[in-house]
Design a protein around this motif. Structure first.
Motif, PDB file in Angstrom:
ATOM      1  N   LEU A 125       0.841  -1.198   0.000  1.00 14.90           N
ATOM      2  CA  LEU A 125       0.000   0.000   0.000  1.00 14.90           C
ATOM      3  C   LEU A 125       0.873   1.242   0.000  1.00 14.90           C
ATOM      4  O   LEU A 125       1.768   1.394   0.839  1.00 14.90           O
ATOM      5  CB  LEU A 125      -0.911   0.014   1.236  1.00 14.90           C
ATOM      6  CG  LEU A 125      -1.971  -1.087   1.320  1.00 14.90           C
ATOM      7  CD1 LEU A 125      -2.738  -0.983   2.633  1.00 14.90           C
ATOM      8  CD2 LEU A 125      -2.926  -0.997   0.141  1.00 14.90           C
ATOM      9  N   ILE A 126       0.599   2.154  -0.965  1.00  7.94           N
ATOM     10  CA  ILE A 126       1.327   3.424  -0.987  1.00  7.94           C
ATOM     11  C   ILE A 126       0.699   4.363   0.027  1.00  7.94           C
ATOM     12  O   ILE A 126      -0.323   4.060   0.639  1.00  7.94           O
ATOM     13  CB  ILE A 126       1.306   4.057  -2.395  1.00  7.94           C
ATOM     14  CG1 ILE A 126      -0.123   4.526  -2.746  1.00  7.94           C
ATOM     15  CG2 ILE A 126       1.807   3.082  -3.443  1.00  7.94           C
ATOM     16  CD1 ILE A 126      -0.172   5.373  -3.996  1.00  7.94           C
ATOM     17  N   ASP A 127       1.302   5.541   0.218  1.00  5.20           N
ATOM     18  CA  ASP A 127       0.767   6.513   1.164  1.00  5.20           C
ATOM     19  C   ASP A 127      -0.644   6.941   0.754  1.00  5.20           C
ATOM     20  O   ASP A 127      -0.949   7.060  -0.439  1.00  5.20           O
ATOM     21  CB  ASP A 127       1.668   7.749   1.237  1.00  5.20           C
ATOM     22  CG  ASP A 127       3.030   7.426   1.850  1.00  5.20           C
ATOM     23  OD1 ASP A 127       3.101   6.413   2.567  1.00  5.20           O
ATOM     24  OD2 ASP A 127       3.993   8.169   1.598  1.00  5.20           O
ATOM     25  N   GLY A 128      -1.495   7.197   1.733  1.00  7.02           N
ATOM     26  CA  GLY A 128      -2.875   7.580   1.459  1.00  7.02           C
ATOM     27  C   GLY A 128      -2.996   9.001   0.933  1.00  7.02           C
ATOM     28  O   GLY A 128      -2.102   9.838   1.118  1.00  7.02           O
ATOM     29  N   TYR A 129      -4.116   9.290   0.268  1.00  3.37           N
ATOM     30  CA  TYR A 129      -4.377  10.628  -0.247  1.00  3.37           C
ATOM     31  C   TYR A 129      -5.888  10.846  -0.334  1.00  3.37           C
ATOM     32  O   TYR A 129      -6.667   9.896  -0.363  1.00  3.37           O
ATOM     33  CB  TYR A 129      -3.733  10.840  -1.627  1.00  3.37           C
ATOM     34  CG  TYR A 129      -4.253   9.916  -2.700  1.00  3.37           C
ATOM     35  CD1 TYR A 129      -5.280  10.329  -3.553  1.00  3.37           C
ATOM     36  CD2 TYR A 129      -3.737   8.637  -2.870  1.00  3.37           C
ATOM     37  CE1 TYR A 129      -5.769   9.484  -4.544  1.00  3.37           C
ATOM     38  CE2 TYR A 129      -4.218   7.791  -3.852  1.00  3.37           C
ATOM     39  CZ  TYR A 129      -5.233   8.225  -4.682  1.00  3.37           C
ATOM     40  OH  TYR A 129      -5.718   7.382  -5.658  1.00  3.37           O
ATOM     41  N   LYS A 130      -6.306  12.101  -0.370  1.00 10.31           N
ATOM     42  CA  LYS A 130      -7.717  12.453  -0.467  1.00 10.31           C
ATOM     43  C   LYS A 130      -8.139  12.461  -1.930  1.00 10.31           C
ATOM     44  O   LYS A 130      -7.372  12.805  -2.817  1.00 10.31           O
ATOM     45  CB  LYS A 130      -7.977  13.837   0.142  1.00 10.31           C
ATOM     46  CG  LYS A 130      -7.717  13.911   1.635  1.00 10.31           C
ATOM     47  CD  LYS A 130      -8.739  13.109   2.425  1.00 10.31           C
ATOM     48  CE  LYS A 130     -10.113  13.732   2.405  1.00 10.31           C
ATOM     49  NZ  LYS A 130     -11.081  13.018   3.255  1.00 10.31           N
ATOM     50  N   ALA A 131      -9.395  12.088  -2.157  1.00 13.11           N
ATOM     51  CA  ALA A 131      -9.919  12.030  -3.521  1.00 13.11           C
ATOM     52  C   ALA A 131     -10.132  13.428  -4.075  1.00 13.11           C
ATOM     53  O   ALA A 131     -10.542  14.340  -3.370  1.00 13.11           O
ATOM     54  CB  ALA A 131     -11.225  11.249  -3.541  1.00 13.11           C
ATOM     55  N   GLN A 132      -9.870  13.596  -5.373  1.00  8.12           N
ATOM     56  CA  GLN A 132     -10.158  14.840  -6.079  1.00  8.12           C
ATOM     57  C   GLN A 132     -11.434  14.700  -6.903  1.00  8.12           C
ATOM     58  O   GLN A 132     -12.250  15.611  -6.952  1.00  8.12           O
ATOM     59  CB  GLN A 132      -8.982  15.215  -6.988  1.00  8.12           C
ATOM     60  CG  GLN A 132      -7.690  15.494  -6.233  1.00  8.12           C
ATOM     61  CD  GLN A 132      -7.803  16.684  -5.315  1.00  8.12           C
ATOM     62  OE1 GLN A 132      -8.304  17.736  -5.699  1.00  8.12           O
ATOM     63  NE2 GLN A 132      -7.331  16.529  -4.087  1.00  8.12           N
ATOM     64  N   ARG A 133     -11.613  13.565  -7.581  1.00 13.21           N
ATOM     65  CA  ARG A 133     -12.844  13.253  -8.303  1.00 13.21           C
ATOM     66  C   ARG A 133     -13.561  12.192  -7.487  1.00 13.21           C
ATOM     67  O   ARG A 133     -13.058  11.096  -7.288  1.00 13.21           O
ATOM     68  CB  ARG A 133     -12.542  12.733  -9.711  1.00 13.21           C
ATOM     69  CG  ARG A 133     -11.720  13.710 -10.528  1.00 13.21           C
ATOM     70  CD  ARG A 133     -12.482  14.985 -10.824  1.00 13.21           C
ATOM     71  NE  ARG A 133     -11.642  15.966 -11.475  1.00 13.21           N
ATOM     72  CZ  ARG A 133     -11.992  17.220 -11.672  1.00 13.21           C
ATOM     73  NH1 ARG A 133     -13.166  17.648 -11.247  1.00 13.21           N
ATOM     74  NH2 ARG A 133     -11.191  18.052 -12.283  1.00 13.21           N
ATOM     75  N   ARG A 134     -14.734  12.526  -6.976  1.00 12.33           N
ATOM     76  CA  ARG A 134     -15.266  11.783  -5.839  1.00 12.33           C
ATOM     77  C   ARG A 134     -16.015  10.498  -6.171  1.00 12.33           C
ATOM     78  O   ARG A 134     -16.090   9.609  -5.339  1.00 12.33           O
ATOM     79  CB  ARG A 134     -16.195  12.706  -5.040  1.00 12.33           C
ATOM     80  CG  ARG A 134     -15.586  14.076  -4.721  1.00 12.33           C
ATOM     81  CD  ARG A 134     -14.489  14.006  -3.691  1.00 12.33           C
ATOM     82  NE  ARG A 134     -13.919  15.319  -3.405  1.00 12.33           N
ATOM     83  CZ  ARG A 134     -13.139  15.583  -2.380  1.00 12.33           C
ATOM     84  NH1 ARG A 134     -12.798  14.627  -1.549  1.00 12.33           N
ATOM     85  NH2 ARG A 134     -12.657  16.797  -2.191  1.00 12.33           N
ATOM     86  N   ILE A 135     -16.659  10.391  -7.326  1.00 16.60           N
ATOM     87  CA  ILE A 135     -17.411   9.183  -7.634  1.00 16.60           C
ATOM     88  C   ILE A 135     -16.438   8.073  -7.993  1.00 16.60           C
ATOM     89  O   ILE A 135     -15.556   8.250  -8.821  1.00 16.60           O
ATOM     90  CB  ILE A 135     -18.408   9.433  -8.782  1.00 16.60           C
ATOM     91  CG1 ILE A 135     -19.468  10.449  -8.338  1.00 16.60           C
ATOM     92  CG2 ILE A 135     -19.076   8.152  -9.213  1.00 16.60           C
ATOM     93  CD1 ILE A 135     -20.499  10.751  -9.401  1.00 16.60           C
ATOM     94  N   ARG A 136     -16.587   6.908  -7.371  1.00 16.59           N
ATOM     95  CA  ARG A 136     -15.611   5.835  -7.538  1.00 16.59           C
ATOM     96  C   ARG A 136     -16.282   4.521  -7.857  1.00 16.59           C
ATOM     97  O   ARG A 136     -17.407   4.265  -7.430  1.00 16.59           O
ATOM     98  CB  ARG A 136     -14.800   5.681  -6.251  1.00 16.59           C
ATOM     99  CG  ARG A 136     -15.716   5.449  -5.081  1.00 16.59           C
ATOM    100  CD  ARG A 136     -15.071   5.727  -3.756  1.00 16.59           C
ATOM    101  NE  ARG A 136     -16.134   5.859  -2.763  1.00 16.59           N
ATOM    102  CZ  ARG A 136     -16.012   5.477  -1.507  1.00 16.59           C
ATOM    103  NH1 ARG A 136     -14.896   4.957  -1.081  1.00 16.59           N
ATOM    104  NH2 ARG A 136     -16.999   5.645  -0.658  1.00 16.59           N
ATOM    105  N   GLN A 137     -15.590   3.698  -8.623  1.00 16.78           N
ATOM    106  CA  GLN A 137     -16.068   2.349  -8.884  1.00 16.78           C
ATOM    107  C   GLN A 137     -15.946   1.528  -7.611  1.00 16.78           C
ATOM    108  O   GLN A 137     -15.011   1.691  -6.841  1.00 16.78           O
ATOM    109  CB  GLN A 137     -15.256   1.709 -10.006  1.00 16.78           C
ATOM    110  CG  GLN A 137     -15.505   2.317 -11.370  1.00 16.78           C
ATOM    111  CD  GLN A 137     -14.687   1.638 -12.453  1.00 16.78           C
ATOM    112  OE1 GLN A 137     -13.514   1.359 -12.256  1.00 16.78           O
ATOM    113  NE2 GLN A 137     -15.285   1.389 -13.595  1.00 16.78           N
ATOM    114  N   GLY A 138     -16.910   0.640  -7.393  1.00 14.05           N
ATOM    115  CA  GLY A 138     -16.884  -0.196  -6.212  1.00 14.05           C
ATOM    116  C   GLY A 138     -17.837   0.255  -5.127  1.00 14.05           C
ATOM    117  O   GLY A 138     -18.143  -0.506  -4.210  1.00 14.05           O
TER     118      GLY A 138
END
Length: 299
Positions: free
Chosen positions: A180-193
């Motif tokens: 797992l790489i370092d975490g980050y906040k989403a910029q484009r919010r709609i996600r698959q899954g």
């Protein structure tokens, strides 16, 4: 930032009361009250057991089968988290943290476009998301036109708050080579899954239909006909693709780009120009075709 022309904005305001044109169908008070009715423990169990037991686990490492197997032990805790989410409009910190798994789409992938990103949401988040979907699903046929934003539909405030919390609290970590790489906040919010994402996507695209319809009604968007006796077509929407039809002129291309920019500004999404194609009639001069491409697509 609204990219619609000043004349179209004024016409929309005069006709519908909004610079963005046609509104969604306003929900009745009875339907809105129904949104506020909490679900039962059995509803939560049904939502949990509707998830495949061997679905990939989220960041916490617990697959759905764990909660299903130990339902008697954890049922009250799961029910409490789900109920608190709907009554407060918030979800616990970290519950929306998501692992992105990169699935190769070709043999020997060399570039990021060769991977399909899949979001691995936590099981408890999916239970909450599925309950939001269960409330939205019966209304989709009323809200979505045959072509086939939340405040415009007049959803209850607390449900809007919860949906936006689900959207904006997302954080990611990418799983690459089992690390797992370092975490980050989403910029484009709609996600698959996320079970909620297809419904939010369809509602956003329906707003695009509203914008196009108002432009066609105003006369700034000239729809095309496949034959002299055929109907005029301005747009066709599919599951996750769309086709836009307009006259091959610089003015029409600029207007089309303005409407797409407006949708992106309203929704926070972005057009994937790498996956987009522009088709012109063989009768269109190649120089004009190149100009149209330059007006619609960025450099």
């Amino acid at each position: 930032m609204c990219s619609l022309s000043a004349a179209l904005r004024k016409w929309n305001r005069d006709v519908s009361g909004s610079v963005f044109g046609t509104f969604f169908l306003i929900l009745s008070m009875r339907i809105r009250i129904n949104f506020l009715i909490l679900f039962s423990l059995l509803d939560v169990k049904d939502a949990l057991f509707s998830i495949g037991p061997l679905k990939a686990s989220g960041y916490d490492g617990f697959p759905t089968s764990f909660y299903q197997h130990h339902w008697q032990l954890y049922s009250r805790d799961i029910y409490s988290i789900a109920c608190n989410a709907f009554t407060s409009g918030c979800i616990p910190s970290g519950l929306n943290h998501t692992i992105i798994s990169l699935i190769p789409k070709v043999d020997g992938p060399q570039h990021m476009v060769n991977f399909k990103p899949i979001s691995l949401c936590s099981t408890i988040y999916k239970v909450i998301s599925k309950h939001i979907v269960a409330k939205l699903r019966p209304l989709m046929m009323k809200l979505i036109s045959s072509n086939q934003v939340l405040c415009e539909i007049k959803l209850p405030y607390m449900l809007i708050k919860l949906i936006m919390r689900c959207v904006f609290s997302t954080s990611f970590q990418i799983c690459f080579n089992d690390d797992l790489i370092d975490g980050y906040k989403a910029q484009r919010r709609i996600r698959q899954g996320d079970p909620l994402s297809p419904y939010l996507f369809v509602l956003c695209i329906e707003k695009l239909s509203h914008l196009i319809k108002s432009a066609v009604d105003y006369g700034s968007w000239k729809a095309v006909k496949a034959s002299q006796s055929g109907p005029r077509i301005s747009h066709l929407f599919f599951a996750d693709d769309l086709m836009l039809f307009a006259e091959a002129s610089s003015r029409q291309a600029s207007g089309l780009k303005g409407i797409l920019d407006t949708l992106c500004s309203l929704s926070g999404q972005a057009v994937s120009y790498e996956k987009s194609l522009i088709f012109c009639s063989p009768n269109i001069d190649r120089r004009l075709a190149n100009i149209l491409v330059g007006l619609v697509a960025p450099p």
